[in-house]
Design a protein around this motif. Structure first.
Motif, PDB file in Angstrom:
ATOM      1  N   LYS A 171       0.855  -1.176   0.000  1.00  0.00           N
ATOM      2  CA  LYS A 171       0.000   0.000   0.000  1.00  0.00           C
ATOM      3  C   LYS A 171       0.899   1.237   0.000  1.00  0.00           C
ATOM      4  O   LYS A 171       1.877   1.292   0.734  1.00  0.00           O
ATOM      5  N   PRO A 172       0.605   2.240  -0.816  1.00  0.00           N
ATOM      6  CA  PRO A 172       1.460   3.431  -0.798  1.00  0.00           C
ATOM      7  C   PRO A 172       1.438   4.061   0.598  1.00  0.00           C
ATOM      8  O   PRO A 172       0.444   3.953   1.311  1.00  0.00           O
ATOM      9  N   PRO A 173       2.538   4.699   0.987  1.00  0.00           N
ATOM     10  CA  PRO A 173       2.610   5.251   2.350  1.00  0.00           C
ATOM     11  C   PRO A 173       1.626   6.399   2.589  1.00  0.00           C
ATOM     12  O   PRO A 173       1.384   6.788   3.720  1.00  0.00           O
ATOM     13  N   PHE A 174       1.070   6.947   1.517  1.00  0.00           N
ATOM     14  CA  PHE A 174       0.099   8.038   1.695  1.00  0.00           C
ATOM     15  C   PHE A 174      -0.944   7.971   0.584  1.00  0.00           C
ATOM     16  O   PHE A 174      -0.696   7.379  -0.466  1.00  0.00           O
ATOM     17  N   GLN A 175      -2.088   8.559   0.847  1.00  0.00           N
ATOM     18  CA  GLN A 175      -3.167   8.551  -0.136  1.00  0.00           C
ATOM     19  C   GLN A 175      -3.635   9.966  -0.442  1.00  0.00           C
ATOM     20  O   GLN A 175      -3.884  10.749   0.466  1.00  0.00           O
ATOM     21  N   ILE A 176      -3.765  10.236  -1.731  1.00  0.00           N
ATOM     22  CA  ILE A 176      -4.242  11.557  -2.138  1.00  0.00           C
ATOM     23  C   ILE A 176      -5.683  11.433  -2.649  1.00  0.00           C
ATOM     24  O   ILE A 176      -5.967  10.592  -3.498  1.00  0.00           O
ATOM     25  N   HIS A 177      -6.553  12.267  -2.100  1.00  0.00           N
ATOM     26  CA  HIS A 177      -7.939  12.330  -2.560  1.00  0.00           C
ATOM     27  C   HIS A 177      -8.149  13.721  -3.134  1.00  0.00           C
ATOM     28  O   HIS A 177      -8.043  14.711  -2.403  1.00  0.00           O
ATOM     29  N   LEU A 178      -8.382  13.763  -4.427  1.00  0.00           N
ATOM     30  CA  LEU A 178      -8.532  15.052  -5.097  1.00  0.00           C
ATOM     31  C   LEU A 178     -10.007  15.287  -5.382  1.00  0.00           C
ATOM     32  O   LEU A 178     -10.699  14.400  -5.878  1.00  0.00           O
ATOM     33  N   TYR A 179     -10.479  16.491  -5.066  1.00  0.00           N
ATOM     34  CA  TYR A 179     -11.874  16.861  -5.310  1.00  0.00           C
ATOM     35  C   TYR A 179     -11.865  18.066  -6.223  1.00  0.00           C
ATOM     36  O   TYR A 179     -11.245  19.072  -5.889  1.00  0.00           O
ATOM     37  N   LEU A 180     -12.552  17.992  -7.351  1.00  0.00           N
ATOM     38  CA  LEU A 180     -12.552  19.195  -8.189  1.00  0.00           C
ATOM     39  C   LEU A 180     -13.832  19.406  -8.970  1.00  0.00           C
ATOM     40  O   LEU A 180     -14.604  18.490  -9.210  1.00  0.00           O
ATOM     41  N   ALA A 181     -13.992  20.675  -9.340  1.00  0.00           N
ATOM     42  CA  ALA A 181     -15.111  21.061 -10.195  1.00  0.00           C
ATOM     43  C   ALA A 181     -14.628  20.836 -11.620  1.00  0.00           C
ATOM     44  O   ALA A 181     -13.676  21.464 -12.049  1.00  0.00           O
ATOM     45  N   PRO A 182     -15.263  19.911 -12.363  1.00  0.00           N
ATOM     46  CA  PRO A 182     -14.739  19.570 -13.681  1.00  0.00           C
ATOM     47  C   PRO A 182     -14.737  20.746 -14.650  1.00  0.00           C
ATOM     48  O   PRO A 182     -15.573  21.638 -14.556  1.00  0.00           O
ATOM     49  N   THR A 183     -13.778  20.732 -15.574  1.00  0.00           N
ATOM     50  CA  THR A 183     -13.682  21.772 -16.595  1.00  0.00           C
ATOM     51  C   THR A 183     -14.725  21.530 -17.676  1.00  0.00           C
ATOM     52  O   THR A 183     -15.234  20.430 -17.823  1.00  0.00           O
ATOM     53  N   LYS A 184     -14.985  22.564 -18.461  1.00  0.00           N
ATOM     54  CA  LYS A 184     -15.935  22.461 -19.553  1.00  0.00           C
ATOM     55  C   LYS A 184     -15.463  21.407 -20.549  1.00  0.00           C
ATOM     56  O   LYS A 184     -16.218  20.546 -20.969  1.00  0.00           O
ATOM     57  N   GLN A 185     -14.206  21.490 -20.931  1.00  0.00           N
ATOM     58  CA  GLN A 185     -13.667  20.526 -21.900  1.00  0.00           C
ATOM     59  C   GLN A 185     -13.287  19.236 -21.187  1.00  0.00           C
ATOM     60  O   GLN A 185     -12.367  19.200 -20.378  1.00  0.00           O
ATOM     61  N   MET A 186     -13.971  18.183 -21.539  1.00  0.00           N
ATOM     62  CA  MET A 186     -13.736  16.875 -20.941  1.00  0.00           C
ATOM     63  C   MET A 186     -12.291  16.409 -21.141  1.00  0.00           C
ATOM     64  O   MET A 186     -11.703  15.748 -20.296  1.00  0.00           O
ATOM     65  N   GLU A 187     -11.728  16.778 -22.302  1.00  0.00           N
ATOM     66  CA  GLU A 187     -10.369  16.385 -22.643  1.00  0.00           C
ATOM     67  C   GLU A 187      -9.363  16.798 -21.563  1.00  0.00           C
ATOM     68  O   GLU A 187      -8.402  16.086 -21.278  1.00  0.00           O
ATOM     69  N   ARG A 188      -9.602  17.972 -20.979  1.00  0.00           N
ATOM     70  CA  ARG A 188      -8.683  18.456 -19.948  1.00  0.00           C
ATOM     71  C   ARG A 188      -8.722  17.566 -18.713  1.00  0.00           C
ATOM     72  O   ARG A 188      -7.713  17.338 -18.057  1.00  0.00           O
ATOM     73  N   MET A 189      -9.907  17.019 -18.401  1.00  0.00           N
ATOM     74  CA  MET A 189     -10.019  16.099 -17.262  1.00  0.00           C
ATOM     75  C   MET A 189      -9.309  14.779 -17.577  1.00  0.00           C
ATOM     76  O   MET A 189      -8.696  14.176 -16.710  1.00  0.00           O
ATOM     77  N   GLU A 190      -9.421  14.353 -18.840  1.00  0.00           N
ATOM     78  CA  GLU A 190      -8.750  13.106 -19.223  1.00  0.00           C
ATOM     79  C   GLU A 190      -7.233  13.219 -19.093  1.00  0.00           C
ATOM     80  O   GLU A 190      -6.577  12.314 -18.585  1.00  0.00           O
ATOM     81  N   TRP A 191      -6.687  14.353 -19.544  1.00  0.00           N
ATOM     82  CA  TRP A 191      -5.250  14.564 -19.408  1.00  0.00           C
ATOM     83  C   TRP A 191      -4.835  14.563 -17.954  1.00  0.00           C
ATOM     84  O   TRP A 191      -3.817  13.999 -17.578  1.00  0.00           O
ATOM     85  N   MET A 192      -5.635  15.217 -17.134  1.00  0.00           N
ATOM     86  CA  MET A 192      -5.295  15.276 -15.722  1.00  0.00           C
ATOM     87  C   MET A 192      -5.299  13.883 -15.105  1.00  0.00           C
ATOM     88  O   MET A 192      -4.396  13.511 -14.350  1.00  0.00           O
ATOM     89  N   VAL A 193      -6.326  13.103 -15.445  1.00  0.00           N
ATOM     90  CA  VAL A 193      -6.421  11.739 -14.910  1.00  0.00           C
ATOM     91  C   VAL A 193      -5.205  10.921 -15.348  1.00  0.00           C
ATOM     92  O   VAL A 193      -4.609  10.197 -14.549  1.00  0.00           O
ATOM     93  N   GLU A 194      -4.811  11.062 -16.604  1.00  0.00           N
ATOM     94  CA  GLU A 194      -3.632  10.328 -17.087  1.00  0.00           C
ATOM     95  C   GLU A 194      -2.401  10.687 -16.268  1.00  0.00           C
ATOM     96  O   GLU A 194      -1.690   9.808 -15.766  1.00  0.00           O
ATOM     97  N   LYS A 195      -2.166  11.986 -16.102  1.00  0.00           N
ATOM     98  CA  LYS A 195      -0.961  12.433 -15.383  1.00  0.00           C
ATOM     99  C   LYS A 195      -1.013  12.050 -13.908  1.00  0.00           C
ATOM    100  O   LYS A 195      -0.027  11.588 -13.344  1.00  0.00           O
ATOM    101  N   CYS A 196      -2.182  12.236 -13.270  1.00  0.00           N
ATOM    102  CA  CYS A 196      -2.282  11.917 -11.843  1.00  0.00           C
ATOM    103  C   CYS A 196      -2.120  10.407 -11.616  1.00  0.00           C
ATOM    104  O   CYS A 196      -1.556   9.994 -10.616  1.00  0.00           O
ATOM    105  N   THR A 197      -2.619   9.599 -12.548  1.00  0.00           N
ATOM    106  CA  THR A 197      -2.450   8.155 -12.417  1.00  0.00           C
ATOM    107  C   THR A 197      -0.977   7.781 -12.564  1.00  0.00           C
ATOM    108  O   THR A 197      -0.478   6.917 -11.842  1.00  0.00           O
ATOM    109  N   GLU A 198      -0.283   8.440 -13.487  1.00  0.00           N
ATOM    110  CA  GLU A 198       1.152   8.172 -13.624  1.00  0.00           C
ATOM    111  C   GLU A 198       1.890   8.486 -12.312  1.00  0.00           C
ATOM    112  O   GLU A 198       2.733   7.717 -11.870  1.00  0.00           O
ATOM    113  N   PHE A 199       1.560   9.614 -11.699  1.00  0.00           N
ATOM    114  CA  PHE A 199       2.233   9.988 -10.451  1.00  0.00           C
ATOM    115  C   PHE A 199       1.778   9.098  -9.293  1.00  0.00           C
ATOM    116  O   PHE A 199       2.548   8.757  -8.416  1.00  0.00           O
TER     117      PHE A 199
END
Lengths: 241, 241
Positions: free
Chosen positions: A72-100
């Motif tokens: 189990k990772p030593p810490f857990q991040i829970h991100l809460y956000l108001a989604p952007t108008k362009q769905m694509e921007r959320m997809e990019w964020m999810v990709e990057k956050c999953t990588e990290f």
């Protein structure tokens, strides 16, 4: 030959690949009966299995065995956000956050938010692809959009070892995230919409012990804020490790 | 009414908006003679000017005056990378790095790189848009693609106050960037192609005093590595400020 990797949340209770993976495995990767594959459960485990029958809808496997388990990772991040108008921007964020590496992503609508609904399935697909590519073994959990009020309610009791924070544009500026983060186990972090939280919302958050922080001098887009927060918490842990 | 912002590298020597801005100003924003606008030079200065004549190709302004000047950032990041196959990924990276703040972006081709040419104009356009949106006042400089050998040659003399580093996948892992970065003035950081540097290239870099660092346990995509490096250097400076 490199071994192909697929996602399957419960490999030990399952005997065939998910429909989209079956299609990809047979039509694109051209796996054959007898081939070994890897299965990720998105909860830290990697399995090996053997293809027994190839089918574009239901490719079967057996001989599933655990070959790798990440703690189990030593810490857990829970991100809460108001989604952007362009769905694509959320997809990019999810990709990057999953990588990290991130534990969960929640969406909310608030006074000035631009989007009141969001398709979690597309985001999960992006996250699964990022998981396979990054060798990260934990798939983020996605939560249906709710209201800011609901999120505050659900987190009313503040747990020890957890930090509750929100990105805030204020004059004078709040402390930057890096100075606020205490090394702990859980981070609950809120990012407002492009139009920011209303002052009523900010005041409520502060009254309920969410700590405001600044994202620095630049005005970051919502998805950039999500990436920056996730990455900053990783950096702060790495330099103390 | 909010004031529209345009990019013009030399506002004091110029009397009309760039062609693309002229079009946008007249057809989309519908500016009128007499309107005040803001001009960013991308080098830390913001000017105010007054529109004198509206034209879709050559919208004119005068009464240019400096209204804001940001000091030179305390540090400069120079990122060098082997561009990804998908141009879109480079555009996203440029947008994010411009939001955070970066001094220059250089591209190179190396043994395993996937793309041997890159269109800088599209990237600069992305950066200008990010500049306007983020209120960051420094536009990154883009450099034509060259070879890894050329980059090593140009940086053969290692300057005091500068750090020279490269992302490296190795076993055992090199120290993470956060532990390697010393607070200084200039950071030159190399990111290899998706197939990584060849071992010959890595050895050459090490021989020429480029320090290898690890990007952590996940395998990051090239553009994620660029974003992570730029952001990590900002975080490390912020927590020491």
């Amino acid at each position: 030959m490199s071994i192909y990797v697929f996602f399957e949340p419960n490999p030990l209770q399952q005997s065939y690949l998910r429909e989209e993976d079956s299609f990809h495995a047979t039509r694109v990767l051209r796996v054959k009966a007898g081939d070994l594959i890897h299965l990720l459960d998105g909860k830290g485990k990697k399995f090996e299995a053997k293809i027994t029958q190839v089918d574009a809808k239901k490719t079967q496997f057996d001989q599933v065995q655990l070959i790798h388990q990440t703690e189990k990772p030593p810490f857990q991040i829970h991100l809460y956000l108001a989604p952007t108008k362009q769905m694509e921007r959320m997809e990019w964020m999810v990709e990057k956050c999953t990588e990290f590496g991130i534990h969960s992503i929640h969406f909310f609508h608030s006074r000035y938010s631009e989007r009141k609904e969001i398709k979690l399935q597309r985001l999960e697909k992006t996250a699964i692809a990022a998981l396979k590519q990054s060798k990260n073994l934990f798939l983020p959990q996605f939560h249906e959009i709710s209201s800011l009020t609901d999120i505050m309610k659900k987190n009313q009791v503040k747990l020890t070892g957890s930090q509750y924070m929100f990105a805030h544009i204020a004059e004078p500026a709040d402390p930057v995230l890096g100075k606020l983060v205490k090394l702990g186990e859980e981070y609950h972090v809120l990012v407002g919409p492009e139009g920011d939280f209303s002052s009523e919302e900010s005041n409520q958050l502060i009254a309920q012990d969410w700590l405001p922080f600044s994202l620095g001098k630049s005005i970051l887009r919502t998805e950039t804020a999500g990436i920056a927060i996730t990455h900053a918490i990783h950096v702060l842990h790495e330099i103390q490790a």
